[in-house]
Design a protein around this motif. Structure first.
Motif, PDB file in Angstrom:
ATOM      1  N   THR A 153       0.846  -1.198   0.000  1.00 44.37           N
ATOM      2  CA  THR A 153       0.000   0.000   0.000  1.00 44.37           C
ATOM      3  C   THR A 153       0.881   1.247   0.000  1.00 44.37           C
ATOM      4  O   THR A 153       2.070   1.187   0.272  1.00 44.37           O
ATOM      5  N   HIS A 154       0.261   2.366  -0.298  1.00 49.42           N
ATOM      6  CA  HIS A 154       0.973   3.639  -0.342  1.00 49.42           C
ATOM      7  C   HIS A 154       0.575   4.505   0.848  1.00 49.42           C
ATOM      8  O   HIS A 154      -0.477   4.309   1.453  1.00 49.42           O
ATOM      9  N   THR A 155       1.405   5.462   1.155  1.00 48.95           N
ATOM     10  CA  THR A 155       1.126   6.331   2.314  1.00 48.95           C
ATOM     11  C   THR A 155       0.651   7.715   1.893  1.00 48.95           C
ATOM     12  O   THR A 155       0.530   8.599   2.733  1.00 48.95           O
ATOM     13  N   GLU A 156       0.368   7.905   0.610  1.00 48.22           N
ATOM     14  CA  GLU A 156      -0.113   9.205   0.157  1.00 48.22           C
ATOM     15  C   GLU A 156      -1.528   9.454   0.679  1.00 48.22           C
ATOM     16  O   GLU A 156      -2.249   8.541   1.033  1.00 48.22           O
ATOM     17  N   GLY A 157      -1.898  10.698   0.684  1.00 49.12           N
ATOM     18  CA  GLY A 157      -3.245  11.088   1.097  1.00 49.12           C
ATOM     19  C   GLY A 157      -3.368  11.129   2.616  1.00 49.12           C
ATOM     20  O   GLY A 157      -2.483  10.725   3.349  1.00 49.12           O
ATOM     21  N   GLU A 158      -4.496  11.624   3.056  1.00 48.76           N
ATOM     22  CA  GLU A 158      -4.720  11.791   4.482  1.00 48.76           C
ATOM     23  C   GLU A 158      -4.792  10.472   5.244  1.00 48.76           C
ATOM     24  O   GLU A 158      -4.385  10.389   6.396  1.00 48.76           O
ATOM     25  N   SER A 159      -5.315   9.448   4.623  1.00 48.82           N
ATOM     26  CA  SER A 159      -5.504   8.165   5.316  1.00 48.82           C
ATOM     27  C   SER A 159      -4.465   7.112   4.953  1.00 48.82           C
ATOM     28  O   SER A 159      -4.465   6.026   5.531  1.00 48.82           O
ATOM     29  N   GLY A 160      -3.601   7.428   4.021  1.00 45.01           N
ATOM     30  CA  GLY A 160      -2.637   6.437   3.528  1.00 45.01           C
ATOM     31  C   GLY A 160      -1.799   5.796   4.615  1.00 45.01           C
ATOM     32  O   GLY A 160      -1.632   4.571   4.655  1.00 45.01           O
ATOM     33  N   SER A 161      -1.277   6.591   5.515  1.00 45.54           N
ATOM     34  CA  SER A 161      -0.418   6.081   6.576  1.00 45.54           C
ATOM     35  C   SER A 161      -1.177   5.160   7.529  1.00 45.54           C
ATOM     36  O   SER A 161      -0.691   4.094   7.903  1.00 45.54           O
ATOM     37  N   ALA A 162      -2.379   5.567   7.919  1.00 44.06           N
ATOM     38  CA  ALA A 162      -3.193   4.753   8.837  1.00 44.06           C
ATOM     39  C   ALA A 162      -3.587   3.425   8.195  1.00 44.06           C
ATOM     40  O   ALA A 162      -3.541   2.372   8.850  1.00 44.06           O
ATOM     41  N   VAL A 163      -3.941   3.473   6.925  1.00 42.87           N
ATOM     42  CA  VAL A 163      -4.319   2.244   6.221  1.00 42.87           C
ATOM     43  C   VAL A 163      -3.118   1.306   6.120  1.00 42.87           C
ATOM     44  O   VAL A 163      -3.218   0.110   6.390  1.00 42.87           O
ATOM     45  N   ARG A 164      -1.959   1.856   5.775  1.00 43.55           N
ATOM     46  CA  ARG A 164      -0.751   1.032   5.679  1.00 43.55           C
ATOM     47  C   ARG A 164      -0.403   0.402   7.024  1.00 43.55           C
ATOM     48  O   ARG A 164      -0.049  -0.774   7.095  1.00 43.55           O
ATOM     49  N   GLN A 165      -0.499   1.166   8.106  1.00 42.79           N
ATOM     50  CA  GLN A 165      -0.202   0.629   9.439  1.00 42.79           C
ATOM     51  C   GLN A 165      -1.141  -0.527   9.795  1.00 42.79           C
ATOM     52  O   GLN A 165      -0.726  -1.517  10.384  1.00 42.79           O
ATOM     53  N   THR A 166      -2.398  -0.384   9.421  1.00 44.65           N
ATOM     54  CA  THR A 166      -3.367  -1.445   9.698  1.00 44.65           C
ATOM     55  C   THR A 166      -3.010  -2.716   8.938  1.00 44.65           C
ATOM     56  O   THR A 166      -2.991  -3.805   9.510  1.00 44.65           O
ATOM     57  N   TRP A 167      -2.720  -2.579   7.641  1.00 43.33           N
ATOM     58  CA  TRP A 167      -2.345  -3.755   6.852  1.00 43.33           C
ATOM     59  C   TRP A 167      -1.035  -4.355   7.349  1.00 43.33           C
ATOM     60  O   TRP A 167      -0.869  -5.578   7.359  1.00 43.33           O
ATOM     61  N   GLN A 168      -0.112  -3.528   7.799  1.00 40.77           N
ATOM     62  CA  GLN A 168       1.155  -4.035   8.329  1.00 40.77           C
ATOM     63  C   GLN A 168       0.916  -4.844   9.602  1.00 40.77           C
ATOM     64  O   GLN A 168       1.510  -5.900   9.793  1.00 40.77           O
ATOM     65  N   ALA A 169       0.032  -4.367  10.457  1.00 42.31           N
ATOM     66  CA  ALA A 169      -0.295  -5.096  11.686  1.00 42.31           C
ATOM     67  C   ALA A 169      -0.933  -6.448  11.365  1.00 42.31           C
ATOM     68  O   ALA A 169      -0.616  -7.466  12.000  1.00 42.31           O
ATOM     69  N   ILE A 170      -1.804  -6.473  10.368  1.00 39.01           N
ATOM     70  CA  ILE A 170      -2.431  -7.734   9.950  1.00 39.01           C
ATOM     71  C   ILE A 170      -1.371  -8.679   9.393  1.00 39.01           C
ATOM     72  O   ILE A 170      -1.356  -9.876   9.704  1.00 39.01           O
ATOM     73  N   SER A 171      -0.474  -8.159   8.586  1.00 31.24           N
ATOM     74  CA  SER A 171       0.602  -8.972   8.036  1.00 31.24           C
ATOM     75  C   SER A 171       1.493  -9.535   9.144  1.00 31.24           C
ATOM     76  O   SER A 171       1.873 -10.715   9.113  1.00 31.24           O
ATOM     77  N   ASP A 172       1.805  -8.712  10.135  1.00 36.59           N
ATOM     78  CA  ASP A 172       2.638  -9.166  11.251  1.00 36.59           C
ATOM     79  C   ASP A 172       1.951 -10.290  12.030  1.00 36.59           C
ATOM     80  O   ASP A 172       2.589 -11.280  12.404  1.00 36.59           O
ATOM     81  N   ARG A 173       0.651 -10.156  12.256  1.00 38.61           N
ATOM     82  CA  ARG A 173      -0.092 -11.210  12.968  1.00 38.61           C
ATOM     83  C   ARG A 173      -0.153 -12.486  12.143  1.00 38.61           C
ATOM     84  O   ARG A 173      -0.058 -13.595  12.684  1.00 38.61           O
ATOM     85  N   THR A 174      -0.294 -12.336  10.840  1.00 40.43           N
ATOM     86  CA  THR A 174      -0.319 -13.502   9.960  1.00 40.43           C
ATOM     87  C   THR A 174       1.021 -14.224  10.006  1.00 40.43           C
ATOM     88  O   THR A 174       1.069 -15.458  10.094  1.00 40.43           O
ATOM     89  N   ARG A 175       2.114 -13.480   9.947  1.00 37.97           N
ATOM     90  CA  ARG A 175       3.450 -14.091  10.045  1.00 37.97           C
ATOM     91  C   ARG A 175       3.595 -14.868  11.354  1.00 37.97           C
ATOM     92  O   ARG A 175       4.088 -15.993  11.368  1.00 37.97           O
TER      93      ARG A 175
END
Length: 137
Positions: free
Chosen positions: A93-115
């Protein structure tokens, strides 16, 4: 979650090798392919990825075949995923836009839990497929 045919076949081949694991027994490619109803040509490519990942060893020749490089309880699903589908757990995901960073952090947390979850399931559990809860990745 959509699992590729390649990853599915890799897990099935590894489960077969785990069932035969004694540290010495070699399983022929055609036997693995037949037991799991997989094309030999496709399976050899998958096994080469697993070999490069350090999960299986191969022997050439008339008595050749494959065996696990370590005991089944010392190999986890994350290692299999990273050997055959290394991009599966990458976040793109990308971090552009107002919500980009929050969305990326959420997907990263999901990825970390999956790992973490993939690391908690070893090949012995996968091969036995009974007493432990089964997680589909």
């Amino acid at each position: 979650m959509r699992i590729s045919q390649k990853l599915d076949y890799a897990c099935r081949a590894m489960a077969q090798l785990a069932k035969r694991y004694d540290g010495q027994t070699i399983t022929r490619l055609d036997e693995l392919a037949q037991r799991e109803a997989v094309s030999s040509n496709f399976l050899v490519q998958i096994l080469n990825d697993l070999r490069r990942g350090g999960l299986v060893e191969s022997r050439r020749g008339k008595a050749g075949g494959y065996h696990l490089s370590r005991p089944p309880e010392a190999i986890n699903l994350r290692e299999i995923v990273e050997s055959v589908e290394p991009s599966l757990l990458n976040i793109t995901t990308h971090t552009e836009g107002e919500s980009g960073s929050a969305v990326r952090q959420t997907w990263q947390a999901i990825s970390d839990r999956t790992r973490t979850e993939l690391e908690s399931i070893d090949l012995k559990q996968l091969a036995e497929g009974g007493n432990e809860p089964m997680y589909y990745i």
